[in-house]
Design a protein around this motif. Structure first.
Motif, PDB file in Angstrom:
ATOM      1  N   ALA A   1       8.758  14.271   6.271  1.00  0.00           N
ATOM      2  CA  ALA A   1       9.321  13.080   7.023  1.00  0.00           C
ATOM      3  C   ALA A   1       7.924  12.959   8.010  1.00  0.00           C
ATOM      4  O   ALA A   1       8.122  13.611   9.444  1.00  0.00           O
ATOM      5  CB  ALA A   1      10.353  12.993   7.828  1.00  0.00           C
ATOM      6  N   ASN A   2       6.862  12.466   7.734  1.00  0.00           N
ATOM      7  CA  ASN A   2       5.745  12.210   8.603  1.00  0.00           C
ATOM      8  C   ASN A   2       6.050  11.262   9.872  1.00  0.00           C
ATOM      9  O   ASN A   2       7.134  10.419   9.563  1.00  0.00           O
ATOM     10  CB  ASN A   2       4.635  12.025   8.026  1.00  0.00           C
ATOM     11  CG  ASN A   2       4.043  13.117   7.096  1.00  0.00           C
ATOM     12  OD1 ASN A   2       4.298  14.229   7.110  1.00  0.00           O
ATOM     13  ND2 ASN A   2       3.136  12.826   6.357  1.00  0.00           N
ATOM     14  N   ASP A   3       5.385  11.120  10.798  1.00  0.00           N
ATOM     15  CA  ASP A   3       5.512  10.419  11.891  1.00  0.00           C
ATOM     16  C   ASP A   3       5.029   8.850  11.604  1.00  0.00           C
ATOM     17  O   ASP A   3       3.729   8.791  11.602  1.00  0.00           O
ATOM     18  CB  ASP A   3       4.909  10.902  13.255  1.00  0.00           C
ATOM     19  CG  ASP A   3       5.109  10.132  14.485  1.00  0.00           C
ATOM     20  OD1 ASP A   3       5.799   8.812  14.512  1.00  0.00           O
ATOM     21  OD2 ASP A   3       5.002  10.751  15.533  1.00  0.00           O
ATOM     22  N   PRO A   4       5.760   7.762  11.621  1.00  0.00           N
ATOM     23  CA  PRO A   4       5.408   6.583  11.188  1.00  0.00           C
ATOM     24  C   PRO A   4       4.480   6.068  12.255  1.00  0.00           C
ATOM     25  O   PRO A   4       3.844   4.992  12.089  1.00  0.00           O
ATOM     26  CB  PRO A   4       6.625   5.859  10.844  1.00  0.00           C
ATOM     27  CG  PRO A   4       7.648   6.634  11.568  1.00  0.00           C
ATOM     28  CD  PRO A   4       7.516   8.022  11.499  1.00  0.00           C
ATOM     29  N   PHE A   5       4.566   6.215  13.371  1.00  0.00           N
ATOM     30  CA  PHE A   5       3.691   5.899  14.618  1.00  0.00           C
ATOM     31  C   PHE A   5       2.265   6.217  14.496  1.00  0.00           C
ATOM     32  O   PHE A   5       1.601   5.335  14.572  1.00  0.00           O
ATOM     33  CB  PHE A   5       4.376   6.543  16.034  1.00  0.00           C
ATOM     34  CG  PHE A   5       5.672   5.835  16.466  1.00  0.00           C
ATOM     35  CD1 PHE A   5       5.360   4.683  17.436  1.00  0.00           C
ATOM     36  CD2 PHE A   5       7.020   6.231  16.564  1.00  0.00           C
ATOM     37  CE1 PHE A   5       6.438   3.905  18.062  1.00  0.00           C
ATOM     38  CE2 PHE A   5       7.870   5.604  16.915  1.00  0.00           C
ATOM     39  CZ  PHE A   5       7.585   4.464  17.974  1.00  0.00           C
ATOM     40  N   VAL A   6       2.241   7.394  14.102  1.00  0.00           N
ATOM     41  CA  VAL A   6       0.672   7.709  13.792  1.00  0.00           C
ATOM     42  C   VAL A   6       0.316   6.812  12.417  1.00  0.00           C
ATOM     43  O   VAL A   6      -0.879   6.249  12.669  1.00  0.00           O
ATOM     44  CB  VAL A   6       0.598   9.185  13.482  1.00  0.00           C
ATOM     45  CG1 VAL A   6      -0.840   9.526  13.080  1.00  0.00           C
ATOM     46  CG2 VAL A   6       1.197   9.926  14.646  1.00  0.00           C
ATOM     47  N   TYR A   7       0.908   6.690  11.414  1.00  0.00           N
ATOM     48  CA  TYR A   7       0.452   5.780  10.321  1.00  0.00           C
ATOM     49  C   TYR A   7       0.226   4.293  10.932  1.00  0.00           C
ATOM     50  O   TYR A   7      -0.679   3.834  10.763  1.00  0.00           O
ATOM     51  CB  TYR A   7       1.491   5.690   9.339  1.00  0.00           C
ATOM     52  CG  TYR A   7       1.709   6.956   8.508  1.00  0.00           C
ATOM     53  CD1 TYR A   7       1.792   8.186   9.113  1.00  0.00           C
ATOM     54  CD2 TYR A   7       1.727   6.529   7.210  1.00  0.00           C
ATOM     55  CE1 TYR A   7       2.055   9.430   8.269  1.00  0.00           C
ATOM     56  CE2 TYR A   7       1.873   7.877   6.299  1.00  0.00           C
ATOM     57  CZ  TYR A   7       1.836   9.064   7.002  1.00  0.00           C
ATOM     58  OH  TYR A   7       2.119  10.317   5.879  1.00  0.00           O
TER      59      TYR A   7
ATOM     60  N   ASP B   1      -6.022   6.661   2.844  1.00  0.00           N
ATOM     61  CA  ASP B   1      -6.423   5.946   1.697  1.00  0.00           C
ATOM     62  C   ASP B   1      -5.380   5.348   1.155  1.00  0.00           C
ATOM     63  O   ASP B   1      -5.276   4.143   0.584  1.00  0.00           O
ATOM     64  CB  ASP B   1      -7.235   6.726   0.840  1.00  0.00           C
ATOM     65  CG  ASP B   1      -8.681   6.913   1.609  1.00  0.00           C
ATOM     66  OD1 ASP B   1      -9.069   6.097   2.432  1.00  0.00           O
ATOM     67  OD2 ASP B   1      -9.427   7.835   0.887  1.00  0.00           O
ATOM     68  N   ARG B   2      -4.380   6.126   0.745  1.00  0.00           N
ATOM     69  CA  ARG B   2      -3.173   5.520  -0.013  1.00  0.00           C
ATOM     70  C   ARG B   2      -2.440   4.544   0.640  1.00  0.00           C
ATOM     71  O   ARG B   2      -2.089   3.521   0.115  1.00  0.00           O
ATOM     72  CB  ARG B   2      -2.240   6.807  -0.264  1.00  0.00           C
ATOM     73  CG  ARG B   2      -0.802   6.463  -1.478  1.00  0.00           C
ATOM     74  CD  ARG B   2       0.309   6.185  -0.581  1.00  0.00           C
ATOM     75  NE  ARG B   2       1.379   5.702  -1.089  1.00  0.00           N
ATOM     76  CZ  ARG B   2       2.567   5.081  -0.935  1.00  0.00           C
ATOM     77  NH1 ARG B   2       2.639   4.986   0.411  1.00  0.00           N
ATOM     78  NH2 ARG B   2       3.218   4.576  -1.722  1.00  0.00           N
ATOM     79  N   TRP B   3      -2.083   4.759   1.972  1.00  0.00           N
ATOM     80  CA  TRP B   3      -1.468   3.960   2.737  1.00  0.00           C
ATOM     81  C   TRP B   3      -2.301   2.544   3.174  1.00  0.00           C
ATOM     82  O   TRP B   3      -1.741   1.647   3.110  1.00  0.00           O
ATOM     83  CB  TRP B   3      -1.008   4.672   4.109  1.00  0.00           C
ATOM     84  CG  TRP B   3       0.207   5.633   3.946  1.00  0.00           C
ATOM     85  CD1 TRP B   3      -0.189   7.237   3.991  1.00  0.00           C
ATOM     86  CD2 TRP B   3       1.412   5.135   3.631  1.00  0.00           C
ATOM     87  NE1 TRP B   3       1.081   7.610   3.242  1.00  0.00           N
ATOM     88  CE2 TRP B   3       2.267   6.537   3.480  1.00  0.00           C
ATOM     89  CE3 TRP B   3       2.196   3.968   3.607  1.00  0.00           C
ATOM     90  CZ2 TRP B   3       3.438   6.658   3.132  1.00  0.00           C
ATOM     91  CZ3 TRP B   3       3.648   4.040   3.432  1.00  0.00           C
ATOM     92  CH2 TRP B   3       4.250   5.352   3.071  1.00  0.00           C
ATOM     93  N   ARG B   4      -3.609   2.735   3.187  1.00  0.00           N
ATOM     94  CA  ARG B   4      -4.496   1.595   3.573  1.00  0.00           C
ATOM     95  C   ARG B   4      -4.424   0.612   2.079  1.00  0.00           C
ATOM     96  O   ARG B   4      -4.296  -0.530   2.562  1.00  0.00           O
ATOM     97  CB  ARG B   4      -5.667   2.066   3.541  1.00  0.00           C
ATOM     98  CG  ARG B   4      -6.919   1.084   3.749  1.00  0.00           C
ATOM     99  CD  ARG B   4      -8.296   1.393   4.112  1.00  0.00           C
ATOM    100  NE  ARG B   4      -8.614   2.519   2.961  1.00  0.00           N
ATOM    101  CZ  ARG B   4      -9.658   3.396   3.580  1.00  0.00           C
ATOM    102  NH1 ARG B   4     -10.322   2.976   4.683  1.00  0.00           N
ATOM    103  NH2 ARG B   4      -9.890   4.140   2.649  1.00  0.00           N
ATOM    104  N   SER B   5      -4.383   1.479   0.756  1.00  0.00           N
ATOM    105  CA  SER B   5      -4.267   0.202  -0.356  1.00  0.00           C
ATOM    106  C   SER B   5      -2.866  -0.468  -0.068  1.00  0.00           C
ATOM    107  O   SER B   5      -2.867  -1.483  -0.502  1.00  0.00           O
ATOM    108  CB  SER B   5      -4.330   1.487  -1.471  1.00  0.00           C
ATOM    109  OG  SER B   5      -5.710   1.993  -1.398  1.00  0.00           O
TER     110      SER B   5
END
Length: 457
Positions: free
Chosen positions: A85-91, A40-44
């Motif tokens: 450091a999460n995986d940006p591909f998934v985001y 939700d944070r990234w979608r915003s």
């Protein structure tokens, strides 16, 4: 009305709590980066960026923890310096489904990825996003990342770039050369998905990679994702001249920027590329408010929530120089030629910096070497116009000091001021990322690019 073209803007992000040049500002009461694990944070964030008509959201990435400062990763974890450091591909897979026009640029390392699997991943994202994908090509710089991938030490720069050149060759062979443009028939009546004679192996056998091919993905809208690159060393500029479509600059001085861009474009032209095929963006921080005094008050508020130690953790990871081991008056030293700019003062004599010099440089929320635009929206629009004109830049990548505040301030206040000067394209973005960046609106890399010679003829 300015005689410049509209500038291009993107948002710099990391799938981490401590992002960018002031990693401790996640502690600011208005910052939302503790929601790094929340879609939700990234979608915003993505929706605000899309509604502001930014070109892209750019995800930087690291593959190890910063473990130089005080000899361990403890301080990096405590201060969340580019961590977790999460995986940006998934985001990006998720965010591309939640947006319609915003493009996404993903950092991926030619040192620790394999070209076959990476090409497959990028082609899949390019399909699902309808061509809204870019690749920030890096060779990686953390010793901790090397150990995470089973190496005793990081490869030296020449070996990393040699590997990167071969990596790009394999990616081009897979994405540009293994499927013909007319290979996919998709004919139910004939029961033929693709013409087998129009799909071929690549049979690559090189120093670092052996890949039979063909690609296991069909041709995506862009084939190869739009290529971003940020290396500024002489070898990095050579790599950019050979491959980059967008050069990202963590630089401030317009004269230095113009000189470097001129050199890259000359090298590109010597390689047969059109110089105008290379675009450029600088990493920039923006602090704005309706009045200059309010903008300064906003800066002072950021400074009150800024913490020097987090910045020193980041500096140690970037350079290998651990300031915790130096007394104030002790000069800094390094055996690395590539890090000489980190330990020498500018000017006559090139005297070494002392630890006190560095601590004073990093004492402020935005260092002297950072590109900072501060003031009213009109002030910032004028500053950007003048800086872009002097430097030859095509645009800026916003490095947020707080989230979502920096992006919201830019979208609500600065964009109208830029648009009033003809410096911001407010029309909704359409088409692939590459078609937006190129004068000819093509979805594909040009035939004169490094990819051109590998195409299926």
């Amino acid at each position: 009305m300015s005689d410049q073209r509209p500038l291009r803007f993107a948002l710099y992000e990391q799938a981490s709590v401590g992002c960018g040049g002031a990693p401790s500002l996640w502690t600011h009461p208005s910052d939302d980066r503790l929601g790094v694990n929340s879609l939700d944070r990234w979608r915003s964030t993505a929706i605000v960026a899309e509604q502001a008509n930014l070109e892209a959201m750019f995800f930087a990435d690291v593959l190890g923890l910063y473990d130089i400062y005080r000899g361990s990763a403890s301080a990096a974890v405590e201060w969340a310096v580019e961590a977790p450091a999460n995986d940006p591909f998934v985001y990006v897979a998720a965010l591309s489904a939640l947006t319609e026009r915003l493009a996404f640029v993903v950092t991926a390392s030619t040192t620790y990825e394999h070209p076959f699997s990476l090409a497959r991943r990028f082609a899949t994202l390019d399909h699902l996003s309808k061509g809204r994908i870019g690749w920030n090509i890096v060779t990686s710089y953390l010793e901790s990342a090397a150990r995470n991938f089973g190496l005793d030490a990081m490869l030296d720069p020449q070996d990393r770039y040699r590997r990167a050149d071969e990596f790009m060759e394999v990616v081009y062979k897979l994405l540009e050369g293994s499927w013909a443009d007319d290979a996919v028939v998709a004919d139910r009546e004939r029961r033929v998905y693709a013409d087998g004679g129009r799909v071929r192996p690549v049979d690559h056998a090189g120093q670092d990679f052996r890949v039979a091919g063909p690609a296991v993905t069909s041709p995506s809208p862009q084939r190869t994702p739009v290529l971003f690159q940020a290396g500024w060393s002489p070898r990095g500029q050579q790599f950019a001249a050979a491959h980059a479509e967008v050069v990202l600059l963590p630089k401030k001085d317009p004269t230095e920027i113009r000189r470097g861009l001129d050199n890259i474009r000359q090298l590109a032209q010597a390689a047969g590329r059109a110089p105008e095929d290379l675009k450029s963006m600088a990493l920039a921080r923006v602090i704005t408010a309706p009045t200059a005094s309010l903008a300064q008050a906003k800066y002072d508020d950021l400074q009150a929530n800024y913490h020097l130690e987090a910045q020193l953790v980041s500096y140690a990871g970037d350079t290998g120089i651990d300031l915790s081991r130096y007394a104030d008056d002790e000069p800094l030293t390094t055996q690395s030629q590539g890090l000489s700019s980190y330990v020498q003062k500018s000017g006559a004599g090139q005297a070494p910096l002392t630890a006190r010099d560095l601590r004073e440089r990093f004492a402020r929320v935005t260092r002297g070497s950072d590109l900072l635009f501060i003031g009213t929206p009109d002030d910032i629009a004028d500053q950007m116009r003048d800086h872009a004109s002097a430097s030859g830049l095509d645009g800026y990548m916003l490095n947020p000091l707080t989230s979502p505040g920096t992006l919201e301030d830019f979208a609500e206040q600065v964009v109208p001021a830029l648009a009033a000067r003809g410096l911001y394209d407010t029309d909704p973005k359409n088409g692939t990322l590459r078609s937006r960046l190129r004068d000819d609106r093509s979805d594909r890399l040009p035939s004169a690019s490094a990819a051109g010679s590998y195409r299926f003829s």
